[in-house]
Design a protein around this motif. Structure first.
Motif, PDB file in Angstrom:
ATOM      1  N   ALA A   1       1.120  -0.888  -0.306  1.00 58.08           N
ATOM      2  CA  ALA A   1       0.169   0.445  -0.246  1.00 58.08           C
ATOM      3  C   ALA A   1       0.925   0.929  -0.291  1.00 58.08           C
ATOM      4  N   THR A   2       2.098   1.237   0.763  1.00 57.66           N
ATOM      5  CA  THR A   2       3.244   2.479   0.768  1.00 57.66           C
ATOM      6  C   THR A   2       3.275   2.232  -0.786  1.00 57.66           C
ATOM      7  N   ARG A   3       3.617   1.667  -1.698  1.00 58.08           N
ATOM      8  CA  ARG A   3       4.355   1.935  -2.815  1.00 58.08           C
ATOM      9  C   ARG A   3       2.752   2.336  -3.421  1.00 58.08           C
ATOM     10  N   ALA A   4       2.161   1.883  -3.559  1.00 56.96           N
ATOM     11  CA  ALA A   4       0.782   2.569  -4.138  1.00 56.96           C
ATOM     12  C   ALA A   4       0.941   4.324  -3.586  1.00 56.96           C
ATOM     13  N   VAL A   5       1.059   4.034  -2.836  1.00 56.55           N
ATOM     14  CA  VAL A   5       0.437   5.974  -2.267  1.00 56.55           C
ATOM     15  C   VAL A   5       2.027   6.819  -3.179  1.00 56.55           C
ATOM     16  N   GLU A   6       2.615   5.965  -2.866  1.00 53.01           N
ATOM     17  CA  GLU A   6       4.207   6.979  -3.085  1.00 53.01           C
ATOM     18  C   GLU A   6       4.034   7.027  -4.791  1.00 53.01           C
ATOM     19  N   GLU A   7       4.014   5.751  -5.778  1.00 56.62           N
ATOM     20  CA  GLU A   7       3.845   6.263  -6.735  1.00 56.62           C
ATOM     21  C   GLU A   7       2.349   7.163  -7.170  1.00 56.62           C
ATOM     22  N   ILE A   8       0.934   6.918  -6.829  1.00 63.09           N
ATOM     23  CA  ILE A   8       0.714   8.604  -7.781  1.00 63.09           C
ATOM     24  C   ILE A   8       1.127   9.602  -6.648  1.00 63.09           C
ATOM     25  N   VAL A   9       1.766  10.475  -5.943  1.00 66.87           N
ATOM     26  CA  VAL A   9       2.300  11.182  -5.359  1.00 66.87           C
ATOM     27  C   VAL A   9       3.239  11.578  -6.372  1.00 66.87           C
ATOM     28  N   ALA A  10       4.510  10.709  -6.852  1.00 64.16           N
ATOM     29  CA  ALA A  10       5.103  10.775  -7.683  1.00 64.16           C
ATOM     30  C   ALA A  10       4.292  11.555  -8.913  1.00 64.16           C
ATOM     31  N   THR A  11       3.018  10.698  -9.187  1.00 63.73           N
ATOM     32  CA  THR A  11       2.541  11.356 -10.802  1.00 63.73           C
ATOM     33  C   THR A  11       1.882  12.746 -10.645  1.00 63.73           C
ATOM     34  N   LEU A  12       1.309  13.027  -9.437  1.00 64.62           N
ATOM     35  CA  LEU A  12       0.845  14.033  -8.884  1.00 64.62           C
ATOM     36  C   LEU A  12       2.247  14.578  -9.315  1.00 64.62           C
ATOM     37  N   ALA A  13       3.005  15.147  -8.446  1.00 65.72           N
ATOM     38  CA  ALA A  13       4.854  15.717  -8.558  1.00 65.72           C
ATOM     39  C   ALA A  13       4.734  16.036  -9.787  1.00 65.72           C
ATOM     40  N   ALA A  14       4.406  15.082 -11.019  1.00 67.92           N
ATOM     41  CA  ALA A  14       4.571  14.938 -11.939  1.00 67.92           C
ATOM     42  C   ALA A  14       4.313  16.182 -13.106  1.00 67.92           C
ATOM     43  N   ARG A  15       3.138  15.742 -12.276  1.00 71.07           N
ATOM     44  CA  ARG A  15       1.806  17.074 -13.015  1.00 71.07           C
ATOM     45  C   ARG A  15       1.950  18.540 -12.642  1.00 71.07           C
ATOM     46  N   GLY A  16       2.744  18.732 -11.971  1.00 69.94           N
ATOM     47  CA  GLY A  16       2.788  20.199 -11.506  1.00 69.94           C
ATOM     48  C   GLY A  16       2.233  20.036 -10.195  1.00 69.94           C
ATOM     49  N   THR A  17       1.757  19.676  -9.452  1.00 66.40           N
ATOM     50  CA  THR A  17       1.726  19.021  -8.208  1.00 66.40           C
ATOM     51  C   THR A  17       2.863  19.668  -6.518  1.00 66.40           C
ATOM     52  N   LYS A  18       2.997  20.767  -6.477  1.00 68.02           N
ATOM     53  CA  LYS A  18       3.803  20.687  -4.808  1.00 68.02           C
ATOM     54  C   LYS A  18       3.972  19.951  -4.288  1.00 68.02           C
ATOM     55  N   ILE A  19       4.463  19.287  -3.534  1.00 64.65           N
ATOM     56  CA  ILE A  19       4.176  17.719  -2.626  1.00 64.65           C
ATOM     57  C   ILE A  19       5.084  18.417  -1.650  1.00 64.65           C
ATOM     58  N   VAL A  20       4.547  18.515  -0.332  1.00 58.74           N
ATOM     59  CA  VAL A  20       5.073  19.098   0.637  1.00 58.74           C
ATOM     60  C   VAL A  20       4.795  17.745   1.870  1.00 58.74           C
ATOM     61  N   MET A  21       5.675  17.186   2.477  1.00 60.74           N
ATOM     62  CA  MET A  21       4.703  15.802   2.938  1.00 60.74           C
ATOM     63  C   MET A  21       6.209  15.447   4.192  1.00 60.74           C
ATOM     64  N   THR A  22       5.291  14.873   5.029  1.00 58.81           N
ATOM     65  CA  THR A  22       6.710  14.585   5.981  1.00 58.81           C
ATOM     66  C   THR A  22       6.225  13.408   6.505  1.00 58.81           C
ATOM     67  N   THR A  23       7.516  13.334   6.736  1.00 58.44           N
ATOM     68  CA  THR A  23       7.656  10.992   6.835  1.00 58.44           C
ATOM     69  C   THR A  23       9.186  10.922   7.843  1.00 58.44           C
ATOM     70  N   HIS A  24       8.532  10.131   8.336  1.00 57.50           N
ATOM     71  CA  HIS A  24      10.515   9.326   9.176  1.00 57.50           C
ATOM     72  C   HIS A  24      10.764   8.470   8.515  1.00 57.50           C
ATOM     73  N   ASP A  25      10.380   7.482   7.475  1.00 56.65           N
ATOM     74  CA  ASP A  25      10.798   7.090   6.684  1.00 56.65           C
ATOM     75  C   ASP A  25      11.920   7.093   5.458  1.00 56.65           C
ATOM     76  N   LEU A  26      13.356   6.799   6.079  1.00 53.46           N
ATOM     77  CA  LEU A  26      14.319   7.521   5.438  1.00 53.46           C
ATOM     78  C   LEU A  26      14.146   7.083   3.494  1.00 53.46           C
ATOM     79  N   GLY A  27      13.776   5.835   3.383  1.00 52.57           N
ATOM     80  CA  GLY A  27      13.985   4.679   2.652  1.00 52.57           C
ATOM     81  C   GLY A  27      12.328   6.313   1.654  1.00 52.57           C
ATOM     82  N   GLN A  28      11.626   6.096   1.938  1.00 52.15           N
ATOM     83  CA  GLN A  28      10.769   6.988   1.241  1.00 52.15           C
ATOM     84  C   GLN A  28      11.659   8.009   1.214  1.00 52.15           C
ATOM     85  N   ALA A  29      11.424   8.975   1.949  1.00 54.55           N
ATOM     86  CA  ALA A  29      12.371  10.082   1.647  1.00 54.55           C
ATOM     87  C   ALA A  29      13.326  10.073   0.514  1.00 54.55           C
ATOM     88  N   ARG A  30      14.656   9.034   0.095  1.00 54.64           N
ATOM     89  CA  ARG A  30      15.515   8.967  -0.207  1.00 54.64           C
ATOM     90  C   ARG A  30      14.398   8.580  -2.132  1.00 54.64           C
TER      91      ARG A  30
END
Lengths: 242, 234, 278
Positions: free
Chosen positions: A171-200
């Protein structure tokens, strides 16, 4: 719907937030430009969630100011942003009705809201579940629905507060893919995480928050290659507990 | 024991023969109490939702008052409405005293605080969950009220049933403002009171059993509706 | 969701039906006493009146005191009660009238079959009360300003006894109607004064029976008055007057005389005779 004037950049100066005697944020200042995702990282209790709520306007700062790029009063700043919470808050309605709800609030007609909501659902792969009760969805589906709902608003800035904290890897991977898609479309993403892998995986830029202070703001590549502060180095080595 | 057996037999007999007088009384009971619930809901539910979301000075006092009004004795509610509707009272020219409309008003006054207080309680939990998200969507307290009412609909159904139960069971208010007029304002509870005072305890008990059966049927119907709807809307 | 919506529609339709007022036929409201209604008299005579005139009669049955108060407030068109002194006060104060006497029956002293005060068979009702008080036997009083309550208090006075001294002990004022008073007496084997009509139609008698009857002091006269339309413009004076005229007419008097329970006549019309004690 998207207005020509951008609400970015976001200028933050001397931001402080106190809850009673506890100082949660202290003298935080930075600028967020349009572009790739900005990831706010740092140990637990660093003040990441509070920072996002302040930026989104859910909390009022004790001191300092948050200044959006759009000229005051010219652009409805609040309408140009959306926020996702750690635990998705879903209405006791169908999946489609959930996605359409904020659009109806924003004044769209029933048909238009439904059409835009369906686009949002298609984006997150939930179009097949449109008529299902939202609260019967799995945790991952619920967070994807919340994403669809936010995306349907076509915000210029999307805040996400630990959106994957309660999700399994798939589920995490699915969410990340959607976030990446939105970012690629030009939405500015501002996101907190404690997951370093996710941040990378997601970050174009990193804001490192520690004990209520912003210690670093740097391009992701530079930050992960060599953080400037001892705290960030310790955090990356996993020595700071979160 | 003999009386109880007689009561059951009498109740069955009344049902089996569909006694027209009893049927009329039963329908009037339903009509008055359901209309009263609808009327009270129109005021009580939005008020409850508003109290759940709004924070203002004096809110605690309002809540305490509302909770106290839940215990409003029916006789007192009846008396207030009586004095209002009496020809010597301010609303006298309407000529509503000793009519079913007066009974509806009295019961609505009686249960509106119950609906408001209970729905406030039910919706406050929902608001705690929704508040941040709705504010993020740009919905203030006023806009949140209809959202909470709709999303809390299943819990509110229980609230409405509580109101209906209270309305259908009360005798003090309808006796005073309705007058227990045969064929016009006589409802189940006033009929039970009348038969009790005539010493026909088995008949009174039989009517009581029928009233309970009706209240049970309304509850079962609502529960079934809730289950069916919940299946499709979660 | 479709189920809920459909049900809401149905409910709305039901409420629309429920909200519509009942067809407004011509009707009057009569404030009367529990004794006349609960004895079944109205159930017998009112259909005859409605048939003859097309006017429906709605009876609100209360104690005489309360019924007169309802008349004072103008909430009834006609008052039909049984406490001559209170009725004459009502007329004198200008709340209604003139008063017409319509019919009578009588009060009876009821008590448990065991009869601890030994009053069975007495003719003198005041002597019976004296024995009850002397024996400190339980006595249930209406205590509700009804006609029967007023009659009871008059009897105590004539017997030279102040029952209030026994209040809370053997003398128990319940502040309720005739039926509840009978239920109360039946439950605790107490004595009480009752009107014969309510007694005859009362079902939960347990061991209660009539112990004293036939004393002239137990006479119970009913009177009727139109509420003063000058004081309360809402009063339906014409229809109310028709009801009063019918009650004292030969047709109304015959209808009253014809009402019987188990072959026993409950009320005796006397509109065409001079009122006893007048």
């Amino acid at each position: 719907m998207r207005l020509p004037d951008s609400i970015l950049p976001l200028l933050v100066e001397g931001l402080c937030y106190r809850a009673g005697a506890v100082e949660i944020l202290r003298d935080v200042g930075f600028t967020l430009e349009a572009g790739g995702p900005s990831l706010v990282i740092g140990p637990n209790g660093a003040g990441k969630s509070v920072l996002l709520r302040l930026l989104h306007g859910l909390l009022a700062p004790s001191a300092g100011r948050i200044h959006w790029g759009a000229p005051e009063g010219n652009v409805p700043v609040a309408r140009r942003q959306a926020m996702l919470f750690q635990r998705p808050v879903l209405l006791r309605r169908s999946v489609l009705a959930n996605a359409a709800y904020p659009l109806r609030l924003a004044g769209l007609g029933r048909a238009e809201a439904a059409a835009r909501a369906r686009e949002g659902l298609a984006l997150v792969g939930l179009e097949g579940l449109a008529e299902r009760p939202a609260r019967r969805l799995s945790g991952g589906e619920q967070q994807r629905l919340a994403l669809a709902r936010a995306a349907a608003l076509q915000p210029e800035v999307l805040f996400l507060d630990e959106p994957c904290a309660n999700l399994d890897p798939a589920a995490t991977r699915a969410v990340e893919e959607i976030v990446a898609t939105l970012a690629a479309r030009g939405t500015k993403i501002v996101m907190t995480t404690h997951d370093l892998g996710q941040a990378r995986r997601l970050a174009a830029e990193v804001l490192f928050l520690h004990q209520g202070r912003l210690l670093e703001q740097a391009p992701a590549e530079a930050f992960f290659a060599g953080p400037a502060t001892a705290e960030a180095r310790a955090f990356l080595r996993g020595e700071l507990l979160w | 024991m003999q009386d109880l057996a007689t009561a059951f037999a009498t109740a069955l007999g009344l049902v089996a023969t569909a006694d027209p007088a009893v049927t009329g009384i039963l329908l009037l009971s339903l009509r008055v109490s359901l209309t009263a619930v609808a009327l009270a809901a129109l005021v009580g539910l939005p008020l409850g939702a508003l109290l759940a979301v709004a924070r203002f000075p004096g809110r605690r006092a309002v809540l305490v008052t509302l909770n106290a009004l839940m215990g409003l004795p029916p006789v007192v509610a009846g008396l207030l409405i009586y004095l209002l509707l009496s020809r010597a009272g301010p609303l006298g020219p309407l000529g509503l005293l000793f009519t079913p409309t007066a009974m509806v008003i009295a019961q609505a006054v009686l249960i509106a605080p119950i609906l408001a207080a209970l729905s406030r309680q039910v919706l406050e939990g929902l608001w705690e969950e929704y508040a941040e998200q709705l504010r993020s969507f740009g919905a203030g307290p006023w806009r949140a009220v209809p959202t909470l009412l709709w999303d809390g609909r299943f819990a509110l159904l229980t609230v409405l049933l509580a109101g209906f139960g209270r309305a259908a069971a009360e005798v003090g208010a309808v006796m005073i403002v309705g007058g227990n007029i045969e064929g016009f304002t006589r409802v189940m509870t006033t009929a039970i009171a009348l038969e009790t005072s005539k010493g026909d305890l088995p008949l009174a008990l039989a009517l009581g059993l029928m009233l309970m059966a009706i209240v049970l049927a309304v509850n079962a119907l609502a529960q079934g509706l809730r289950d069916a709807a919940a299946g499709s809307a979660g | 969701m479709p189920i809920l919506r459909r049900t809401l529609l149905l409910l709305a339709a039901f409420l629309a039906w429920a909200g519509t007022a009942t067809a407004q036929e011509r009707s009057i409201t009569v404030a009367s006493t529990t004794s006349t209604e609960q004895s079944g008299l109205f159930g017998h005579i009112l259909p005859l009146f409605t048939q003859a005139t097309g006017i429906a009669v709605r009876v609100v049955a209360l104690g005489t005191g309360q019924a007169l108060d309802v008349g004072r407030r103008g909430d009834a068109d006609v008052v039909f009660v049984h406490d001559r002194a209170a009725e004459e006060r009502f007329v004198a104060e200008g709340f209604g009238g003139p008063r017409r006497h319509v019919m009578y029956n009588d009060f009876v002293i009821i008590g448990p079959a065991a009869d601890p005060a030994r009053i069975a068979g007495l003719r003198d009702s005041t002597a019976a009360l004296q024995r009850i008080a002397a024996a400190r036997a339980l006595f249930v009083s209406r205590g509700d300003r009804s006609g029967t309550h007023a009659a009871e208090l008059r009897l105590w006075q004539q017997a030279g006894i102040d029952p209030v001294a026994g209040r809370g002990q053997w003398y128990r004022e319940i502040g309720q109607g005739m039926g509840p008073a009978l239920n109360s007496a039946a439950a605790q084997d107490a004595y009480l004064l009752a009107d014969r009509g309510t007694w005859l139609s009362f079902r939960n008698r347990q061991t209660l029976k009539i112990l004293v009857e036939g004393d002239a002091r137990l006479f119970n006269q009913y009177g009727v008055m139109l509420v003063n339309p000058q004081r309360h413009p809402g009063v339906k004076a014409a229809e109310g007057q028709r009801f009063i005229d019918w009650l004292v007419s030969p047709a109304g008097q015959a209808a009253i005389a014809a009402y019987k329970i188990d072959g026993e006549q409950l009320f005796f019309p006397n509109a065409d005779k001079p009122e006893p004690g007048a």
